[in-house]
Design a protein around this motif. Structure first.
Motif, PDB file in Angstrom:
ATOM      1  N   THR A  39       3.700  64.575  69.326  1.00  0.00           N
ATOM      2  CA  THR A  39       4.964  63.708  69.665  1.00  0.00           C
ATOM      3  C   THR A  39       4.592  62.513  70.407  1.00  0.00           C
ATOM      4  O   THR A  39       5.558  61.662  69.887  1.00  0.00           O
ATOM      5  CB  THR A  39       6.073  64.697  70.470  1.00  0.00           C
ATOM      6  OG1 THR A  39       6.078  65.900  69.524  1.00  0.00           O
ATOM      7  CG2 THR A  39       7.297  64.182  70.601  1.00  0.00           C
ATOM      8  N   GLU A  63      12.053  69.917  67.920  1.00  0.00           N
ATOM      9  CA  GLU A  63      12.400  69.622  69.190  1.00  0.00           C
ATOM     10  C   GLU A  63      13.897  69.132  69.120  1.00  0.00           C
ATOM     11  O   GLU A  63      14.126  68.415  68.331  1.00  0.00           O
ATOM     12  CB  GLU A  63      11.650  68.349  70.006  1.00  0.00           C
ATOM     13  CG  GLU A  63      10.199  68.915  70.406  1.00  0.00           C
ATOM     14  CD  GLU A  63       9.536  67.653  70.834  1.00  0.00           C
ATOM     15  OE1 GLU A  63       9.921  67.154  71.953  1.00  0.00           O
ATOM     16  OE2 GLU A  63       8.228  67.478  70.446  1.00  0.00           O
ATOM     17  N   ASP A 133       8.988  65.577  62.125  1.00  0.00           N
ATOM     18  CA  ASP A 133       8.387  66.547  63.239  1.00  0.00           C
ATOM     19  C   ASP A 133       9.227  67.830  63.287  1.00  0.00           C
ATOM     20  O   ASP A 133      10.220  67.834  63.789  1.00  0.00           O
ATOM     21  CB  ASP A 133       8.592  66.031  64.627  1.00  0.00           C
ATOM     22  CG  ASP A 133       8.002  66.734  65.917  1.00  0.00           C
ATOM     23  OD1 ASP A 133       7.428  67.604  65.562  1.00  0.00           O
ATOM     24  OD2 ASP A 133       8.382  66.307  67.120  1.00  0.00           O
TER      25      ASP A 133
HETATM   26 MG    MG Z   1       6.142  68.034  69.504  1.00  0.00          MG
END
Ligand code: MG
Ligand code: ATP
Length: 422
Positions: A39, A63, A133
């Protein structure tokens, strides 16, 4: 979207050097265990885009947006208006145990829906940089590796037509290791973290593939500090050749010079061996003081000794180490080797030598260097490369090695002979 030429910089210091930037309009895979720094790199990639006036999109499935902004803030970053964060909530049925048992694959629908949501978000924000992600959620939805591959291909072709540079993150939670995306991606970057028995964990990065591009091969060290991620390119001595005139360095003590056959050559490495307390440090300091007398600077990397003690000891022998340090003639660093990888150490030495044009380097002692990094089996290679680099810059290196045992049966550390001193 305006057409952007050239390559997309990642904005991660050191990474662009080993990678040679990201080809625009391609899909890249960034993989690593949870906490490896994916990230962080992804956010730096988008912040770099922002700096270049590009729009970007961060699609997060793992996330929450708040978590993402919070971790960015921990590095002192704020995601500006040109960085859109799109939080993709997992379809409800995934969380519903009843639906999971259903024979009808509702996930078929959801997979398509999720991909459609991604495409919609792209159409809305029209970014030139995209982060996804992470892939593990998509893999979960796809259920079979065939459908997963098909989905990834669909995403790839969509972005290829669209022209955005895409970084997909994968946290390697698939069992067994899933290589599906490796073959589809234009380039694959892997992050790793190793925990030694003692000391801070070592992070490293490796480019597994990059189509149509030269890149620096092998593992490179990595650090994450507040302010971001840093890649420390492995030192390759043959990349750095300089021309210098080889001369002999005098110690300003005629008898000692005579013993050395005139002195020590510039651009050479000298190992000073002896049992504890025989004056190894003193001999090395003689060369340091002679360098200062010539108007040069010297760099000292101290592993075992407490600095205060070293200053006092040397003062007792008439060597004003502390005063010379204050004047800036001596650059002295105490190395806490448990916190430092050999790659980081080499980088530190190179940086000090380059920025201050240092011609005399001291490593005191090699026992400390070796003892502090016991699990590094490539220590000798690291050292060899570092010494070769220093020698090619015309810097003269002095290292001390403490021997142990009784007089008559004196022993150096086991593999001292293996240190191929150039
Ligand atoms: Mg991450
Ligand atoms: N402000 C900070 N200063 C120093 N180190 C930090 C900071 N923020 C995070 N880290 C370190 O960076 C590591 C990587 O964080 P990051 O969120 O990038 O990992 P990740 O690969 O995305 O993990 P996940 O797969 O869980 O999402 C963390 O484990 C933490 O040790």
């Amino acid at each position: 979207m305006t057409k952007l030429d050239g390559k997309a910089k990642t904005g991660v210091s050191g990474l662009d050097d080993i990678l040679g930037d990201l080809t625009r309009g391609r899909v890249f895979l960034l993989e690593g265990e949870p906490g490896a720094g994916k990230t962080t790199i992804a956010v730096q990639f988008l912040l770099e885009g922002e700096k270049q006036g590009e729009k970007s999109l961060y699609i997060t499935l793992s996330e929450t947006e708040e978590e993402l902004r919070q971790s960015a803030a921990s590095h002192g970053w704020t995601l500006g208006p040109d960085i859109n964060v799109f939080e993709l909530i997992p379809p409800e049925s995934l969380l519903d145990p009843k639906q999971q048992q259903s024979l009808l694959y509702s996930s078929d629908l959801e997979l398509g829906e999720t991909t459609q949501q991604i495409f919609d978000a792209v159409e809305r924000t029209r970014p030139s940089r995209v982060v996804l992600d992470s892939l593990s959620e998509i893999r979960l939805l796809a259920q079979s590796s065939l459908r997963y591959r098909r989905q990834i291909l669909a995403i790839k072709h969509y972005f290829a037509r669209y022209g955005a540079t895409v970084v997909m993150l994968d946290d390697l939670t698939a069992e067994p290791a899933d290589k599906t995306v490796h073959s589809v991606a234009h380039g694959v970057i892997r992050l790793e973290e190793i925990a030694p028995v003692y000391g801070a964990e070592r992070r490293r990065i490796r480019i597994l593939k990059y189509r149509g591009q030269r890149y620096r091969r092998g593992y490179q060290d990595l650090t994450i500090t507040p302010g971001g991620l840093n890649v420390i390119p492995r030192l390759v001595a043959s990349d750095h050749r300089t021309k210098f005139v080889r001369t002999q360095l005098s110690t300003n003590i005629p008898e000692f010079d005579a013993l050395l056959g005139g002195g020590v050559d510039t651009g050479s490495s000298t190992l000073v061996l002896g049992p504890a307390g025989t004056g190894k440090s003193l001999i090395v300091m003689t060369f340091v003081m002679a360098a200062i007398a010539r108007g040069e600077k010297a760099a000292l990397f101290i592993f075992d000794e407490e600095l205060g003690l070293l200053f006092d000891r040397m003062q007792g022998l008439g060597i004003e180490l502390e005063a010379e340090r204050k004047k800036g003639n001596i650059l002295l660093e105490q190395i806490d080797a448990a916190e430092l990888s050999p790659g980081e150490f080499a980088h530190k030495v190179v940086k000090t030598v380059d920025t201050h044009r240092i011609k005399t380097v001291v490593i005191d002692s090699m026992n400390g260097y070796q003892a502090a990094m016991p699990e590094e089996n490539s220590l000798i290679l690291h050292l060899h490369e570092l010494l070769q680099y220093l020698n090619r810059q015309g810097a003269t290196t002095f290292m001390t090695v403490a021997q142990h045992g009784l007089i008559g049966d004196m022993q150096a550390p086991k593999n001292v002979s293996m240190w191929r001193i150039p």
